[in-house]
Design a protein around this motif. Structure first.
Motif, PDB file in Angstrom:
ATOM      1  N   SER A  28       0.130 -10.742  12.289  1.00 19.68           N
ATOM      2  CA  SER A  28       0.665 -10.242  13.562  1.00 19.68           C
ATOM      3  C   SER A  28      -0.230 -10.564  14.756  1.00 19.68           C
ATOM      4  O   SER A  28       0.203 -10.421  15.892  1.00 19.68           O
ATOM      5  N   ARG A  29      -1.426 -11.010  14.521  1.00 17.51           N
ATOM      6  CA  ARG A  29      -2.348 -11.213  15.650  1.00 17.51           C
ATOM      7  C   ARG A  29      -1.865 -12.310  16.598  1.00 17.51           C
ATOM      8  O   ARG A  29      -2.055 -12.224  17.809  1.00 17.51           O
ATOM      9  N   GLN A  43       9.452  -6.596  -9.307  1.00 23.08           N
ATOM     10  CA  GLN A  43       9.931  -5.838  -8.153  1.00 23.08           C
ATOM     11  C   GLN A  43       9.173  -6.254  -6.892  1.00 23.08           C
ATOM     12  O   GLN A  43       7.969  -6.495  -6.932  1.00 23.08           O
ATOM     13  N   ILE A  44       9.912  -6.348  -5.772  1.00 20.83           N
ATOM     14  CA  ILE A  44       9.325  -6.743  -4.488  1.00 20.83           C
ATOM     15  C   ILE A  44       9.436  -5.588  -3.508  1.00 20.83           C
ATOM     16  O   ILE A  44      10.496  -4.964  -3.378  1.00 20.83           O
ATOM     17  N   SER A  45       8.340  -5.309  -2.831  1.00 21.46           N
ATOM     18  CA  SER A  45       8.319  -4.206  -1.868  1.00 21.46           C
ATOM     19  C   SER A  45       9.036  -4.574  -0.587  1.00 21.46           C
ATOM     20  O   SER A  45       9.198  -5.763  -0.272  1.00 21.46           O
ATOM     21  N   PRO A  46       9.463  -3.575   0.213  1.00 22.35           N
ATOM     22  CA  PRO A  46       9.894  -3.858   1.580  1.00 22.35           C
ATOM     23  C   PRO A  46       8.657  -4.236   2.395  1.00 22.35           C
ATOM     24  O   PRO A  46       7.527  -4.109   1.909  1.00 22.35           O
ATOM     25  N   PRO A  47       8.824  -4.711   3.621  1.00 29.63           N
ATOM     26  CA  PRO A  47       7.655  -5.073   4.426  1.00 29.63           C
ATOM     27  C   PRO A  47       6.670  -3.913   4.554  1.00 29.63           C
ATOM     28  O   PRO A  47       7.056  -2.776   4.842  1.00 29.63           O
ATOM     29  N   VAL A  48       5.396  -4.218   4.294  1.00 31.59           N
ATOM     30  CA  VAL A  48       4.327  -3.210   4.328  1.00 31.59           C
ATOM     31  C   VAL A  48       3.360  -3.565   5.447  1.00 31.59           C
ATOM     32  O   VAL A  48       2.836  -4.688   5.477  1.00 31.59           O
ATOM     33  N   HIS A  49       3.124  -2.624   6.337  1.00 32.29           N
ATOM     34  CA  HIS A  49       2.229  -2.892   7.464  1.00 32.29           C
ATOM     35  C   HIS A  49       0.785  -2.606   7.081  1.00 32.29           C
ATOM     36  O   HIS A  49       0.481  -1.625   6.399  1.00 32.29           O
ATOM     37  N   SER A  50      -0.123  -3.479   7.504  1.00 31.16           N
ATOM     38  CA  SER A  50      -1.561  -3.257   7.326  1.00 31.16           C
ATOM     39  C   SER A  50      -2.270  -3.753   8.577  1.00 31.16           C
ATOM     40  O   SER A  50      -1.625  -4.218   9.526  1.00 31.16           O
ATOM     41  N   GLN A  51      -3.579  -3.686   8.569  1.00 33.65           N
ATOM     42  CA  GLN A  51      -4.349  -4.148   9.725  1.00 33.65           C
ATOM     43  C   GLN A  51      -4.200  -5.656   9.948  1.00 33.65           C
ATOM     44  O   GLN A  51      -4.530  -6.168  11.022  1.00 33.65           O
ATOM     45  N   PHE A  52      -3.690  -6.370   8.953  1.00 33.87           N
ATOM     46  CA  PHE A  52      -3.567  -7.826   9.060  1.00 33.87           C
ATOM     47  C   PHE A  52      -2.179  -8.275   9.505  1.00 33.87           C
ATOM     48  O   PHE A  52      -2.002  -9.412   9.942  1.00 33.87           O
ATOM     49  N   GLY A  53      -1.197  -7.403   9.347  1.00 31.73           N
ATOM     50  CA  GLY A  53       0.171  -7.778   9.684  1.00 31.73           C
ATOM     51  C   GLY A  53       1.142  -7.118   8.730  1.00 31.73           C
ATOM     52  O   GLY A  53       0.989  -5.948   8.374  1.00 31.73           O
ATOM     53  N   TYR A  54       2.142  -7.881   8.256  1.00 27.59           N
ATOM     54  CA  TYR A  54       3.162  -7.351   7.358  1.00 27.59           C
ATOM     55  C   TYR A  54       3.154  -8.141   6.052  1.00 27.59           C
ATOM     56  O   TYR A  54       3.073  -9.377   6.046  1.00 27.59           O
ATOM     57  N   HIS A  55       3.236  -7.390   4.955  1.00 34.86           N
ATOM     58  CA  HIS A  55       3.168  -7.987   3.624  1.00 34.86           C
ATOM     59  C   HIS A  55       4.459  -7.738   2.863  1.00 34.86           C
ATOM     60  O   HIS A  55       5.081  -6.677   2.996  1.00 34.86           O
ATOM     61  N   LEU A  56       4.809  -8.691   2.031  1.00 31.46           N
ATOM     62  CA  LEU A  56       5.776  -8.484   0.961  1.00 31.46           C
ATOM     63  C   LEU A  56       4.981  -8.575  -0.336  1.00 31.46           C
ATOM     64  O   LEU A  56       4.211  -9.522  -0.531  1.00 31.46           O
ATOM     65  N   ILE A  57       5.132  -7.596  -1.207  1.00 33.65           N
ATOM     66  CA  ILE A  57       4.305  -7.506  -2.411  1.00 33.65           C
ATOM     67  C   ILE A  57       5.207  -7.542  -3.639  1.00 33.65           C
ATOM     68  O   ILE A  57       6.179  -6.771  -3.740  1.00 33.65           O
ATOM     69  N   GLN A  58       4.881  -8.402  -4.591  1.00 33.87           N
ATOM     70  CA  GLN A  58       5.625  -8.464  -5.848  1.00 33.87           C
ATOM     71  C   GLN A  58       4.709  -8.050  -6.997  1.00 33.87           C
ATOM     72  O   GLN A  58       3.568  -8.516  -7.103  1.00 33.87           O
ATOM     73  N   LEU A  59       5.222  -7.176  -7.864  1.00 31.09           N
ATOM     74  CA  LEU A  59       4.452  -6.722  -9.025  1.00 31.09           C
ATOM     75  C   LEU A  59       4.505  -7.780 -10.122  1.00 31.09           C
ATOM     76  O   LEU A  59       5.581  -8.184 -10.561  1.00 31.09           O
ATOM     77  N   ILE A  60       3.345  -8.223 -10.564  1.00 29.93           N
ATOM     78  CA  ILE A  60       3.237  -9.268 -11.593  1.00 29.93           C
ATOM     79  C   ILE A  60       2.911  -8.670 -12.953  1.00 29.93           C
ATOM     80  O   ILE A  60       3.466  -9.058 -13.980  1.00 29.93           O
ATOM     81  N   GLU A  61       1.997  -7.712 -12.973  1.00 30.64           N
ATOM     82  CA  GLU A  61       1.574  -7.091 -14.247  1.00 30.64           C
ATOM     83  C   GLU A  61       1.151  -5.660 -13.979  1.00 30.64           C
ATOM     84  O   GLU A  61       0.537  -5.373 -12.950  1.00 30.64           O
ATOM     85  N   LEU A  62       1.459  -4.762 -14.911  1.00 32.79           N
ATOM     86  CA  LEU A  62       1.150  -3.341 -14.731  1.00 32.79           C
ATOM     87  C   LEU A  62       0.565  -2.758 -16.013  1.00 32.79           C
ATOM     88  O   LEU A  62       1.133  -2.924 -17.093  1.00 32.79           O
ATOM     89  N   THR A  63      -0.580  -2.106 -15.885  1.00 34.72           N
ATOM     90  CA  THR A  63      -1.180  -1.340 -16.985  1.00 34.72           C
ATOM     91  C   THR A  63      -1.217   0.111 -16.550  1.00 34.72           C
ATOM     92  O   THR A  63      -2.009   0.478 -15.665  1.00 34.72           O
ATOM     93  N   PRO A  64      -0.358   0.963 -17.134  1.00 36.48           N
ATOM     94  CA  PRO A  64      -0.283   2.362 -16.687  1.00 36.48           C
ATOM     95  C   PRO A  64      -1.591   3.107 -16.945  1.00 36.48           C
ATOM     96  O   PRO A  64      -2.411   2.712 -17.795  1.00 36.48           O
ATOM     97  N   ALA A  65      -1.783   4.185 -16.189  1.00 36.82           N
ATOM     98  CA  ALA A  65      -2.929   5.059 -16.434  1.00 36.82           C
ATOM     99  C   ALA A  65      -2.774   5.701 -17.811  1.00 36.82           C
ATOM    100  O   ALA A  65      -1.663   6.007 -18.247  1.00 36.82           O
ATOM    101  N   LYS A  66      -3.888   5.857 -18.517  1.00 39.45           N
ATOM    102  CA  LYS A  66      -3.837   6.443 -19.860  1.00 39.45           C
ATOM    103  C   LYS A  66      -4.914   7.503 -19.999  1.00 39.45           C
ATOM    104  O   LYS A  66      -6.025   7.347 -19.482  1.00 39.45           O
ATOM    105  N   VAL A  67      -4.592   8.568 -20.690  1.00 32.45           N
ATOM    106  CA  VAL A  67      -5.577   9.599 -20.982  1.00 32.45           C
ATOM    107  C   VAL A  67      -6.488   9.096 -22.097  1.00 32.45           C
ATOM    108  O   VAL A  67      -6.020   8.610 -23.131  1.00 32.45           O
TER     109      VAL A  67
END
Length: 311
Positions: free
Chosen positions: A159-160, A231-255
């Motif tokens: 966005s800069r 899954q792809i996120s909607p546009p996410v705002h950060s200090q750098f601009g706007y991101h689209l994020i896609q999940l590639i791999e997930l390891t859930p939290a485990k006790v």
């Protein structure tokens, strides 16, 4: 006895390189405190010397030393040269040197104080840490888990240069374009249009851990909200601009199971108990005993004997 036997065994391996002369292999090992381990000239290093040196180390350091012949040889060489140097000093002059005697007394105090504190811990730390560990585990369940970990790929619209509104609009347009896109299509578009300069090295991939503080928190929260691979996120705002994020791999939290967590909990509780009894012991030694302080003597030491007359 186990430590001494280990020292003899590992020492024999260390000496095989020829750094030290060895006793005949047929002789029975001597493990009494006064038995020699290494000798050069008038300097003799005994079983007691090596045992004392090793036991002064932390357990991990002990294991590392006793399993490495080179390190063991180095330690023995250092002990020998120090003893040779010390043997050259006139004992009578040592007795007459007041400052040296003070330093020797402080070294003695430090070693004996550590010995005494070891006694205090052995006498006063008597808890059943196995039982306490289970209680700690049950009452700290929130701490007994591995955090969620994930790999994501992101597309950045900076966005800069173009401004917030234009960047947001472009990100929303790309989100529509990528709706339902697979990982291959998303990665291709990342390489084509993402404004993130690091994409040439990482192809837009980030490895994230829940709770990390090293990542933009809005970006992290959006990534953690993704629940299905692809899954792809909607546009996410950060200090750098706007991101689209896609999940590639997930390891859930485990006790973490209790048996897996138990050693670390026991060590934590034992360390806390050791610190507590030492703190209490030190405090007890200061209660009921008046502290006497002689500031003039200290002033004279720091500023010289004429410090008081100069004022």
């Amino acid at each position: 006895m186990l430590l001494r036997s280990t020292l003899i065994l590992v020492s024999s391996l260390a000496f095989a390189g020829g750094a030290f002369a060895q006793e005949p292999a047929t002789e029975k090992p001597c493990t009494e405190p006064s038995c020699p381990i290494a000798k050069r000239g008038t300097a003799v290093i005994t079983v007691a010397d090596v045992t004392a040196k090793v036991k002064a180390l932390e357990p991990k350091q002990q294991s590392a030393l006793l399993s490495d012949p080179k390190q063991l040889n180095k330690m023995l060489e250092n002990l020998l040269i120090l003893r040779q140097i010390a043997n050259e000093v006139d004992a009578a002059k040592v007795e007459q040197d007041v400052l040296l005697q003070a330093r020797l007394k402080m070294a003695y105090d430090e070693i004996v104080a550590v010995y005494r504190l070891d006694q205090i811990r052995a006498e006063r730390v008597t808890a059943d840490f196995s039982t306490l560990a289970h209680e700690h585990y049950l009452t700290h369940m929130s701490e007994m888990k591995t955090p969620k970990q994930l790999t994501v790929r992101h597309l950045l619209v900076e966005s800069r240069k173009v401004g917030e509104a234009a960047a947001k609009a472009k990100a929303e347009q790309l989100a529509q374009q990528l709706r339902g896109a697979d990982q291959k299509r998303f990665s291709e578009l990342v390489m084509e249009v993402s404004d993130d300069p690091s994409k040439t090295g990482n192809a837009g991939l980030f490895h994230l851990t829940e709770g990390t503080t090293e990542m933009d928190q809005e970006f992290l929260a959006a990534a953690l909200a993704l629940t299905e691979v692809g899954q792809i996120s909607p546009p996410v705002h950060s200090q750098f601009g706007y991101h689209l994020i896609q999940l590639i791999e997930l390891t859930p939290a485990k006790v973490v199971p209790f048996e897996q967590a138990k050693p670390a909990i026991v060590e934590k509780l034992r360390s806390e108990a050791n610190r507590k009894v030492v703190t209490e012991y030190r405090t007890d030694m200061t209660v009921g005993t008046q502290l006497e302080f002689f500031p003039k003597n200290l002033e004279g030491l720091v500023f010289g004997e004429d410090a008081a007359t100069d004022k």
